[in-house]
Design a protein around this motif. Structure first.
Motif, PDB file in Angstrom:
ATOM      1  N   GLU A 227       0.815  -1.206   0.000  1.00 14.37           N
ATOM      2  CA  GLU A 227       0.000   0.000   0.000  1.00 14.37           C
ATOM      3  C   GLU A 227       0.856   1.267   0.000  1.00 14.37           C
ATOM      4  O   GLU A 227       0.334   2.369  -0.114  1.00 14.37           O
ATOM      5  N   PHE A 228       2.176   1.093   0.176  1.00 10.72           N
ATOM      6  CA  PHE A 228       3.044   2.275   0.188  1.00 10.72           C
ATOM      7  C   PHE A 228       3.866   2.384  -1.095  1.00 10.72           C
ATOM      8  O   PHE A 228       3.876   3.432  -1.739  1.00 10.72           O
ATOM      9  N   TYR A 229       4.534   1.306  -1.486  1.00  6.44           N
ATOM     10  CA  TYR A 229       5.366   1.349  -2.703  1.00  6.44           C
ATOM     11  C   TYR A 229       4.480   1.016  -3.900  1.00  6.44           C
ATOM     12  O   TYR A 229       4.533  -0.087  -4.464  1.00  6.44           O
ATOM     13  N   THR A 230       3.630   1.956  -4.275  1.00  2.75           N
ATOM     14  CA  THR A 230       2.642   1.765  -5.343  1.00  2.75           C
ATOM     15  C   THR A 230       2.606   3.002  -6.236  1.00  2.75           C
ATOM     16  O   THR A 230       2.991   4.101  -5.808  1.00  2.75           O
ATOM     17  N   PRO A 231       2.091   2.852  -7.464  1.00  2.00           N
ATOM     18  CA  PRO A 231       1.934   4.022  -8.340  1.00  2.00           C
ATOM     19  C   PRO A 231       1.044   5.084  -7.692  1.00  2.00           C
ATOM     20  O   PRO A 231       1.314   6.289  -7.811  1.00  2.00           O
ATOM     21  N   GLU A 232      -0.004   4.646  -6.985  1.00  2.00           N
ATOM     22  CA  GLU A 232      -0.918   5.611  -6.339  1.00  2.00           C
ATOM     23  C   GLU A 232      -0.155   6.447  -5.311  1.00  2.00           C
ATOM     24  O   GLU A 232      -0.358   7.653  -5.200  1.00  2.00           O
ATOM     25  N   MET A 233       0.732   5.804  -4.549  1.00  2.00           N
ATOM     26  CA  MET A 233       1.468   6.548  -3.528  1.00  2.00           C
ATOM     27  C   MET A 233       2.419   7.555  -4.181  1.00  2.00           C
ATOM     28  O   MET A 233       2.601   8.665  -3.664  1.00  2.00           O
ATOM     29  N   ALA A 234       3.010   7.172  -5.345  1.00  2.00           N
ATOM     30  CA  ALA A 234       3.876   8.130  -6.058  1.00  2.00           C
ATOM     31  C   ALA A 234       3.082   9.401  -6.337  1.00  2.00           C
ATOM     32  O   ALA A 234       3.562  10.525  -6.122  1.00  2.00           O
ATOM     33  N   ARG A 235       1.838   9.223  -6.789  1.00  2.00           N
ATOM     34  CA  ARG A 235       1.015  10.402  -7.105  1.00  2.00           C
ATOM     35  C   ARG A 235       0.632  11.155  -5.839  1.00  2.00           C
ATOM     36  O   ARG A 235       0.665  12.378  -5.795  1.00  2.00           O
ATOM     37  N   ARG A 236       0.309  10.427  -4.768  1.00  2.00           N
ATOM     38  CA  ARG A 236      -0.022  11.114  -3.511  1.00  2.00           C
ATOM     39  C   ARG A 236       1.173  11.904  -2.974  1.00  2.00           C
ATOM     40  O   ARG A 236       1.012  12.890  -2.257  1.00  2.00           O
ATOM     41  N   LEU A 237       2.390  11.447  -3.324  1.00  2.00           N
ATOM     42  CA  LEU A 237       3.601  12.152  -2.879  1.00  2.00           C
ATOM     43  C   LEU A 237       3.959  13.321  -3.802  1.00  2.00           C
ATOM     44  O   LEU A 237       5.005  13.945  -3.654  1.00  2.00           O
ATOM     45  N   GLY A 238       3.116  13.583  -4.787  1.00  2.00           N
ATOM     46  CA  GLY A 238       3.316  14.756  -5.640  1.00  2.00           C
ATOM     47  C   GLY A 238       4.082  14.488  -6.918  1.00  2.00           C
ATOM     48  O   GLY A 238       4.462  15.427  -7.629  1.00  2.00           O
ATOM     49  N   LEU A 239       4.339  13.189  -7.225  1.00  2.00           N
ATOM     50  CA  LEU A 239       5.009  12.855  -8.485  1.00  2.00           C
ATOM     51  C   LEU A 239       3.943  12.625  -9.554  1.00  2.00           C
ATOM     52  O   LEU A 239       2.777  12.374  -9.236  1.00  2.00           O
ATOM     53  N   SER A 240       4.339  12.644 -10.813  1.00  2.00           N
ATOM     54  CA  SER A 240       3.336  12.410 -11.866  1.00  2.00           C
ATOM     55  C   SER A 240       3.002  10.928 -11.957  1.00  2.00           C
ATOM     56  O   SER A 240       2.007  10.543 -12.565  1.00  2.00           O
ATOM     57  N   GLY A 241       3.850  10.081 -11.350  1.00  2.00           N
ATOM     58  CA  GLY A 241       3.613   8.632 -11.359  1.00  2.00           C
ATOM     59  C   GLY A 241       4.943   7.923 -11.269  1.00  2.00           C
ATOM     60  O   GLY A 241       5.980   8.580 -11.116  1.00  2.00           O
ATOM     61  N   PRO A 242       4.945   6.585 -11.349  1.00  2.00           N
ATOM     62  CA  PRO A 242       6.222   5.873 -11.328  1.00  2.00           C
ATOM     63  C   PRO A 242       6.958   6.055 -12.650  1.00  2.00           C
ATOM     64  O   PRO A 242       6.331   6.353 -13.675  1.00  2.00           O
ATOM     65  N   HIS A 243       8.270   5.872 -12.610  1.00  2.00           N
ATOM     66  CA  HIS A 243       9.088   5.897 -13.832  1.00  2.00           C
ATOM     67  C   HIS A 243       9.925   4.620 -13.857  1.00  2.00           C
ATOM     68  O   HIS A 243       9.793   3.792 -12.960  1.00  2.00           O
ATOM     69  N   GLU A 244      10.782   4.466 -14.878  1.00  2.00           N
ATOM     70  CA  GLU A 244      11.483   3.184 -14.992  1.00  2.00           C
ATOM     71  C   GLU A 244      12.570   3.025 -13.927  1.00  2.00           C
ATOM     72  O   GLU A 244      12.626   2.039 -13.218  1.00  2.00           O
ATOM     73  N   ARG A 245      13.433   4.036 -13.854  1.00  2.00           N
ATOM     74  CA  ARG A 245      14.582   3.924 -12.946  1.00  2.00           C
ATOM     75  C   ARG A 245      15.049   5.316 -12.525  1.00  2.00           C
ATOM     76  O   ARG A 245      14.762   6.319 -13.192  1.00  2.00           O
TER      77      ARG A 245
END
Ligand SMILES: NC(=O)c1ccc[n+]([C@@H]2O[C@H](COP(=O)([O-])OP(=O)(O)OC[C@H]3O[C@@H](n4cnc5c(N)ncnc54)[C@H](O)[C@@H]3O)[C@@H](O)[C@H]2O)c1
Length: 458
Positions: A227-245
């Protein structure tokens, strides 16, 4: 790939070792053999899937002032065994490959030392136990956590009977957003490689409980989620989403989980410099959707002694370490460690303890509790790694009243809790450990207070 070194057993009294899997962890063994224990041990072969890391390990031998061993690609493992006839193969490869090398080395007449976890699922566990029976070779599982002085002290206290016999245990393990996050960047983030953290990481913790209690696990019920290391959490943390590396991440400047591979000499030389050989990326995004391991796990375990365990592992915490409490017939033993920040492959010390980070307290059923001065030693994993190497490499190791050397029985008893937990996550039901591999072999444990002992009236 191969390079020259001696090809036949020499008259040397030194034990001959080969290592398969030449990443971060293998260096402990290579340096142990080539430095401190060079009088009684010699390294005769190196093997990995990655030609770059083979060459790096060979350079390490040269720096250690040792004879540079031959290097072999994984496909040539048997060729290495035939050419250099090691007495012992040390397995420090990716978890899900351990069984291949353990079994093939034992079938070739070698003893084996494997890193934890011994393997990652029930089928591979059964195959290892069968190979042990078939060959009679020695198989040791390197449970370095047992050797950490405060954990040995806990064993000593439980053996002394100061809290009587243990009826239940509460055990919380916390990983912070440096070390904890790192599992989500690497090969560990896929269950097919690591068995998930219930196997990869908790094997240490379940082994400690088995050994502390001198008990064999019987049944496991588990819950887990990511529930923490997820694409949704990336967005909640203010990022546009996950990236490759991290290396190519367009948002690295604002991501608190950015890992600067090239900024760390250790990470760069071990991984970034050798990506071309196998395509392995050490700095994958911790929020990417393909991750299939849990970041939050709970397990309830019952043991053959009657004891029960309530366990949790959380990977995104404010501090790193653990709290464990043993509830006994005469009192309670509480132990906790707060660890310093660690990232695998960098220069930080794994399992290093924060100042005043270790606590051991005995609380009688009635009366005043008291703190004990924790035992201590210097080095990785609270000094445990060095003590374990002495136990492994010294020709006549000191008699160990705690029986910390672990074989395939302890290796199985520990991973089977995690493997049962994984199955419980799938089925939603309690899983009996014996249903996974049949009768669980009982490891050797020192004598402990028992359920039959009289208990003084409090
Ligand atoms: N006891 C401890 O505290 C502790 C600490 C760290 C790691 N470990 C264990 O050590 C092992 C290695 O971990 P690491 O941190 O060094 O990982 P790593 O990624 O740094 O190294 C793994 C190595 O295995 C190699 N490899 C991958 N597939 C292979 C295959 N099929 N055949 C041969 N080699 C292969 C990789 O190329 C790499 O060099 C793991 O089992 C891990 O659980 C134990």
């Amino acid at each position: 790939m191969s390079a020259s070194s001696s090809t036949s057993r020499s008259a040397s009294p030194r034990r001959r070792y080969a290592i398969v899997g030449l990443g971060s962890r293998h260096a402990l063994y290579q340096d142990g053999i080539e430095n401190v224990h060079a009088a009684t041990a010699e390294l005769v072969g190196l093997c990995d899937v990655n030609a770059g890391r083979i060459e790096l390990a060979r350079q390490r031998s040269a720096r250690n002032g040792a004879v540079v061993p031959a290097g072999y690609l994984a496909a040539d493992f048997e060729t290495m065994l035939r050419a250099h006839r090691p007495d012992v193969v040390i397995v420090t490869s990716v978890d899900a490959t351990h069984h291949e090398y353990i079994i093939r080395a034992m079938d070739a007449g070698c003893d084996v030392i494997t890193e934890k976890p011994m393997t990652t699922d029930a089928e591979k566990t059964r195959a290892i136990l069968a190979a042990k029976q078939r060959t009679g070779r020695g198989l040791r599982v390197a449970f370095n956590y047992r050797y950490s002085p405060p954990r040995s002290q806990v064993k000593d206290l439980l053996m002394s009977g100061v809290i009587g016999d243990v009826l239940s245990v509460d055990f919380q393990w916390l990983l912070n957003t440096h070390h904890g996050a790192d599992y989500f960047r690497r090969w560990h983030a896929e269950k097919k490689n690591s068995g998930g953290l219930f196997v990869h990481k908790s094997t240490h913790h379940f082994d400690l409980v088995n050994w502390w209690l001198a008990a064999v696990p019987v049944a496991v019920f588990a819950t887990g989620k990511r529930e923490f290391y997820t694409p949704e959490m990336a967005r909640r943390l203010g990022l546009s989403g996950p990236h490759e590396r991290c290396q190519t991440c367009p948002e690295k400047a604002k991501c608190g989980f950015y890992l600067n591979l090239e900024g760390s000499a250790g990470l760069n030389s071990l991984y970034a410099a050798h990506e071309a050989h196998d395509g392995y990326l050490r700095d994958r995004c911790v929020f990417r959707p393909e991750i299939d391991i849990e970041d939050t796990m709970n397990a309830m375990v019952t043991y053959d002694t009657g004891a029960t365990l309530s366990y949790s592992l959380n990977t995104f915490n404010a501090w790193e370490g653990y709290v464990v409490a043993f509830n006994g017939t005469k009192g309670r033993l509480e132990h906790s460690i707060v660890e310093s920040v660690y990232v695998n492959g960098t220069e930080s010390v794994q399992g290093g303890v924060a100042e005043d980070g270790v606590k051991i307290r005995v609380v009688p059923l009635r009366g005043t509790g008291y703190d004990l001065k924790p035992w201590s030693a210097a080095g990785d994993h609270g000094g445990g790694d060095r003590l374990m190497l002495e136990d492994i490499f010294l020709p006549t190791p000191a008699v160990d009243k705690y029986l910390r050397a672990a074989d395939e029985r302890a290796g199985a008893c520990s991973i089977l809790v995690g493997i049962a937990a994984n199955r419980s996550l799938q089925t939603g039901a309690q899983v009996r450990v014996a249903d996974l591999v049949g009768t669980v072999p009982r490891p050797d444990y020192p004598p402990m207070p028992s359920r039959r002992d009289p208990v003084p009236m409090p």
